[in-house]
Design a protein around this motif. Structure first.
Motif, PDB file in Angstrom:
ATOM      1  N   GLU A 133      42.373  38.817   3.192  1.00 54.44           N
ATOM      2  CA  GLU A 133      42.920  38.019   4.088  1.00 54.44           C
ATOM      3  C   GLU A 133      42.134  38.178   5.571  1.00 54.44           C
ATOM      4  O   GLU A 133      41.984  37.421   6.361  1.00 54.44           O
ATOM      5  CB  GLU A 133      44.258  38.258   4.206  1.00 54.44           C
ATOM      6  N   HIS A 137      40.211  35.664   7.925  1.00 52.89           N
ATOM      7  CA  HIS A 137      40.958  35.131   9.356  1.00 52.89           C
ATOM      8  C   HIS A 137      40.673  36.100  10.395  1.00 52.89           C
ATOM      9  O   HIS A 137      40.991  35.834  11.542  1.00 52.89           O
ATOM     10  CB  HIS A 137      42.183  35.062   8.875  1.00 52.89           C
ATOM     11  N   ALA A 141      44.420  38.448  13.121  1.00 49.80           N
ATOM     12  CA  ALA A 141      45.322  37.587  12.452  1.00 49.80           C
ATOM     13  C   ALA A 141      46.365  38.383  11.709  1.00 49.80           C
ATOM     14  O   ALA A 141      47.281  38.197  11.248  1.00 49.80           O
ATOM     15  CB  ALA A 141      44.802  36.515  11.276  1.00 49.80           C
ATOM     16  N   ILE A 142      45.724  39.660  11.075  1.00 44.55           N
ATOM     17  CA  ILE A 142      46.666  40.589  10.255  1.00 44.55           C
ATOM     18  C   ILE A 142      47.670  40.992  11.374  1.00 44.55           C
ATOM     19  O   ILE A 142      48.837  41.167  11.202  1.00 44.55           O
ATOM     20  CB  ILE A 142      45.905  41.512   9.649  1.00 44.55           C
ATOM     21  N   LYS A 145      50.340  38.840  12.071  1.00 43.44           N
ATOM     22  CA  LYS A 145      51.181  38.814  10.771  1.00 43.44           C
ATOM     23  C   LYS A 145      52.277  39.872  10.986  1.00 43.44           C
ATOM     24  O   LYS A 145      53.408  39.958  10.491  1.00 43.44           O
ATOM     25  CB  LYS A 145      50.540  38.538   9.431  1.00 43.44           C
ATOM     26  N   LEU A 146      51.688  41.005  11.249  1.00 41.27           N
ATOM     27  CA  LEU A 146      52.646  42.434  11.479  1.00 41.27           C
ATOM     28  C   LEU A 146      53.503  42.430  12.647  1.00 41.27           C
ATOM     29  O   LEU A 146      54.794  42.714  12.625  1.00 41.27           O
ATOM     30  CB  LEU A 146      51.494  43.402  11.680  1.00 41.27           C
ATOM     31  N   VAL A 148      55.295  39.848  13.321  1.00 45.99           N
ATOM     32  CA  VAL A 148      56.517  39.163  13.037  1.00 45.99           C
ATOM     33  C   VAL A 148      57.468  39.950  12.140  1.00 45.99           C
ATOM     34  O   VAL A 148      58.536  40.261  12.158  1.00 45.99           O
ATOM     35  CB  VAL A 148      56.069  37.991  12.026  1.00 45.99           C
ATOM     36  N   LEU A 149      56.694  40.856  11.321  1.00 53.86           N
ATOM     37  CA  LEU A 149      57.399  41.527  10.324  1.00 53.86           C
ATOM     38  C   LEU A 149      57.946  43.231  11.210  1.00 53.86           C
ATOM     39  O   LEU A 149      58.989  43.697  10.593  1.00 53.86           O
ATOM     40  CB  LEU A 149      56.522  42.041   9.055  1.00 53.86           C
ATOM     41  N   LEU A 169      51.016  47.009   7.418  1.00 55.13           N
ATOM     42  CA  LEU A 169      51.607  45.595   6.690  1.00 55.13           C
ATOM     43  C   LEU A 169      51.684  46.022   5.222  1.00 55.13           C
ATOM     44  O   LEU A 169      52.688  45.676   4.853  1.00 55.13           O
ATOM     45  CB  LEU A 169      50.324  44.716   6.818  1.00 55.13           C
TER      46      LEU A 169
END
Length: 314
Positions: A133, A137, A141-142, A145-146, A148-149, A169
């Motif tokens: 991923e 991207h 981008a990772i 994503k992290l 958010v989590l 992640l």
């Protein structure tokens, strides 16, 4: 009203050949202390020469807990060290003395001070997916994503820090919980002691390297190769065991099996020991709030004793 002071404990940390053991033993002559070894190699019985373990006469005069406690066939986890060390500290404190923990296994020291976060084991397939991923991207981008989590962890990581982003992640996806939350739980495991952290560090790295060379030469003269031979005769061992992955033991084993020319044993052993010292120094700089002392200072023991006296208010 002032809160009662927590019982004191002293940590003496440093790279290999920095004089940790001598400094700790000197404290026993002046203060009511007992020693606990923090060394992932000295836990093994019959591994004496290559671990620079104090000899029997020295240990009789200056007892160290957590030395010679398991067979070289066994493994000794960080979690077990923490449990054993805390039990020993409690006994020493109950006897009215001060525990002094001395050694160079930085992971053990960190587990003692910060607790052990129960993070999931690495998952090769998941890591490969994260890498794919990121390749498509980009690591920012990772990072997004992290965020958010686990916004707390993402907030302290650079968007280009691929290794830490991948692990953070991975932990979130495997555990279903933010890594920051799991690490916060480990903070609650901090032991109830007032720690004095002492780091022995070289003012000149080249001088430490000379010490390392001299000590490895002494090990060779004392029979490191023969010690490895005897261990292999006495125990069911392999190069995959933690005991035989120790610096010096691996190289001697490889010589005995013809995997390494005998003429390279000294050079490879010294190089591996220098690399170990480098990692230990990096750990000390990045993971501990320790007070630094020059391990090359001729007055090292006196300076440490003065600091310990002030700490103990003696």
């Amino acid at each position: 009203m002032n809160s009662p002071r927590l019982p004191p404990a002293i940590l003496i940390m440093g790279p290999t050949a920095s004089g940790k053991t001598a400094a700790a033993m000197a404290l026993t002559e002046r203060f009511p202390v007992e020693l606990i070894s923090v060394d992932s190699a000295q836990v093994f019985r019959d591994m004496d020469v290559g671990t620079a373990k104090p000899d029997k006469a020295t240990l009789a005069r200056y007892p160290h807990r957590l030395i010679d406690i398991i067979s070289p066939e066994e493994s000794y986890s960080t979690a077990r060290f923490r449990q054993d060390a805390l039990a020993a500290m409690a006994e020493i404190t109950a006897a009215g003395k001060v525990p002094v923990l001395v050694g160079g296994t930085m992971l053990y020291f960190r587990s003692l001070l910060q607790g052990l976060a129960e993070l999931p084991q690495a998952d090769a397939a998941l890591r490969a997916g994260i890498d794919a991923e990121a390749a498509k991207h980009g690591w920012p981008a990772i990072h997004a994503k992290l965020a958010v989590l686990d916004p707390s962890t993402a907030g302290r990581l650079h968007p280009g820090d691929s290794q830490r982003l991948q692990r953070a992640l991975e932990v979130c996806l495997l555990s279903g919980r933010p890594m920051s939350e799991l690490l916060a739980e480990s903070e609650q495991q901090k032991p109830p002691y007032d720690f004095l952290q002492i780091a022995l560090l070289p003012s000149e790295r080249a001088v430490l390297h000379k010490r390392i060379e001299r000590r490895f030469d002494e090990m060779l003269l004392a029979g490191l190769d023969e010690e490895v031979h005897q261990l292999r005769q006495k125990y069911q061992l392999s190069l995959e065991l933690p005991s035989m992955r120790c610096v010096g033991y691996r190289q001697a084993w490889e010589v005995q099996d013809g995997l390494l020319p005998a003429r390279e044993l000294r050079e490879r052993g010294i190089f591996a020991t220098r690399q170990l010292a480098k990692r230990q120094i990096t750990w000390l700089g990045n993971s501990f709030a320790a007070e630094g002392f020059d391990c090359l200072d001729p007055a090292l023991s006196e300076r440490i004793a003065a600091r310990v006296g002030a700490f103990l208010r003696l």
